[in-house]
Design an enzyme around this catalytic site. Sequence first.
Site, PDB file in Angstrom:
ATOM      1  N   ASP A   1       0.186  -4.900   1.555  1.00  0.00           N
ATOM      2  CA  ASP A   1      -0.661  -5.324   2.674  1.00  0.00           C
ATOM      3  C   ASP A   1       0.191  -5.859   3.821  1.00  0.00           C
ATOM      4  O   ASP A   1      -0.084  -5.604   4.993  1.00  0.00           O
ATOM      5  CB  ASP A   1      -1.636  -6.422   2.233  1.00  0.00           C
ATOM      6  CG  ASP A   1      -2.568  -5.978   1.132  1.00  0.00           C
ATOM      7  OD1 ASP A   1      -2.843  -4.768   1.050  1.00  0.00           O
ATOM      8  OD2 ASP A   1      -3.014  -6.838   0.354  1.00  0.00           O
TER       9      ASP A   1
ATOM     10  N   ARG B   1       3.468  -2.587   9.989  1.00  0.00           N
ATOM     11  CA  ARG B   1       3.422  -1.210  10.499  1.00  0.00           C
ATOM     12  C   ARG B   1       2.452  -1.107  11.672  1.00  0.00           C
ATOM     13  O   ARG B   1       2.757  -0.493  12.696  1.00  0.00           O
ATOM     14  CB  ARG B   1       3.016  -0.247   9.383  1.00  0.00           C
ATOM     15  CG  ARG B   1       2.927   1.189   9.837  1.00  0.00           C
ATOM     16  CD  ARG B   1       2.466   2.100   8.679  1.00  0.00           C
ATOM     17  NE  ARG B   1       2.138   3.403   9.185  1.00  0.00           N
ATOM     18  CZ  ARG B   1       0.961   3.752   9.697  1.00  0.00           C
ATOM     19  NH1 ARG B   1      -0.019   2.878   9.766  1.00  0.00           N
ATOM     20  NH2 ARG B   1       0.750   4.968  10.150  1.00  0.00           N
TER      21      ARG B   1
ATOM     22  N   HIS C   1       0.956  -8.952  -2.879  1.00  0.00           N
ATOM     23  CA  HIS C   1       0.251  -8.150  -1.874  1.00  0.00           C
ATOM     24  C   HIS C   1       1.219  -7.613  -0.819  1.00  0.00           C
ATOM     25  O   HIS C   1       0.858  -7.408   0.327  1.00  0.00           O
ATOM     26  CB  HIS C   1      -0.888  -8.957  -1.239  1.00  0.00           C
ATOM     27  CG  HIS C   1      -0.431 -10.138  -0.434  1.00  0.00           C
ATOM     28  ND1 HIS C   1       0.149 -11.245  -0.992  1.00  0.00           N
ATOM     29  CD2 HIS C   1      -0.476 -10.373   0.893  1.00  0.00           C
ATOM     30  CE1 HIS C   1       0.451 -12.106  -0.040  1.00  0.00           C
ATOM     31  NE2 HIS C   1       0.085 -11.602   1.114  1.00  0.00           N
TER      32      HIS C   1
ATOM     33  N   HIS D   1       3.690 -16.801   4.781  1.00  0.00           N
ATOM     34  CA  HIS D   1       3.727 -16.815   3.322  1.00  0.00           C
ATOM     35  C   HIS D   1       3.674 -18.265   2.849  1.00  0.00           C
ATOM     36  O   HIS D   1       3.985 -19.192   3.608  1.00  0.00           O
ATOM     37  CB  HIS D   1       5.000 -16.134   2.819  1.00  0.00           C
ATOM     38  CG  HIS D   1       4.943 -14.649   2.906  1.00  0.00           C
ATOM     39  ND1 HIS D   1       6.049 -13.879   3.168  1.00  0.00           N
ATOM     40  CD2 HIS D   1       3.910 -13.779   2.772  1.00  0.00           C
ATOM     41  CE1 HIS D   1       5.703 -12.604   3.170  1.00  0.00           C
ATOM     42  NE2 HIS D   1       4.413 -12.518   2.946  1.00  0.00           N
TER      43      HIS D   1
ATOM     44  N   GLY E   1      -4.737 -14.187   3.112  1.00  0.00           N
ATOM     45  CA  GLY E   1      -4.017 -12.910   3.177  1.00  0.00           C
ATOM     46  C   GLY E   1      -4.282 -11.978   2.006  1.00  0.00           C
ATOM     47  O   GLY E   1      -4.709 -10.838   2.197  1.00  0.00           O
TER      48      GLY E   1
ATOM     49  N   ASP F   1      -4.989 -10.275   5.741  1.00  0.00           N
ATOM     50  CA  ASP F   1      -3.973  -9.421   6.374  1.00  0.00           C
ATOM     51  C   ASP F   1      -4.636  -8.180   6.971  1.00  0.00           C
ATOM     52  O   ASP F   1      -4.327  -7.770   8.090  1.00  0.00           O
ATOM     53  CB  ASP F   1      -2.903  -8.997   5.363  1.00  0.00           C
ATOM     54  CG  ASP F   1      -2.080 -10.164   4.838  1.00  0.00           C
ATOM     55  OD1 ASP F   1      -1.951 -11.179   5.550  1.00  0.00           O
ATOM     56  OD2 ASP F   1      -1.571 -10.050   3.709  1.00  0.00           O
TER      57      ASP F   1
ATOM     58  N   ASP G   1       8.536 -15.092   3.959  1.00  0.00           N
ATOM     59  CA  ASP G   1       9.456 -15.657   2.972  1.00  0.00           C
ATOM     60  C   ASP G   1      10.142 -14.493   2.261  1.00  0.00           C
ATOM     61  O   ASP G   1       9.546 -13.861   1.397  1.00  0.00           O
ATOM     62  CB  ASP G   1       8.696 -16.516   1.965  1.00  0.00           C
ATOM     63  CG  ASP G   1       9.591 -17.082   0.881  1.00  0.00           C
ATOM     64  OD1 ASP G   1      10.830 -16.903   0.957  1.00  0.00           O
ATOM     65  OD2 ASP G   1       9.059 -17.700  -0.056  1.00  0.00           O
TER      66      ASP G   1
END
Length: 126
Positions: free
Chosen positions: A95, A101, A92, A12, A60, A65, A85
Amino acid sequence: MADRKCLALIAHDQKKNDLAAFAKAHEATLSGWKIVATGTTGGRVLDACPGLDVTRLKSGPLGGDQQIGALIATGDVDCLIFFVDPLTAMPHDVDVKALMRLAIVYDIPMALNRATAEQLIDFRRT
């Protein structure tokens, strides 16, 4: 000769400098990896460690991402280091959650902070 393992690096905005410093501290170890990174993060890592093999994907929020997620799903990423962060809202965020996941679904090692990344790098080195 076996192919080098692939490491995905993401951070981030408020953690990009931390990830670049992490890469610099572990440059010798990371030189043995093929690295994919989201755009700005990859740029910061390359600025700190110009000798590393870093492929920069999109930023990202602009699809980077998802690009890394696709590489995880196809078995092309072996490990994910994502300096998150937790104190800043991310537009986002969905995402980011999808990426984490996928790392869980495909059972690849994932570090979300420097302390875990340090352990992961030490473990993968042995």
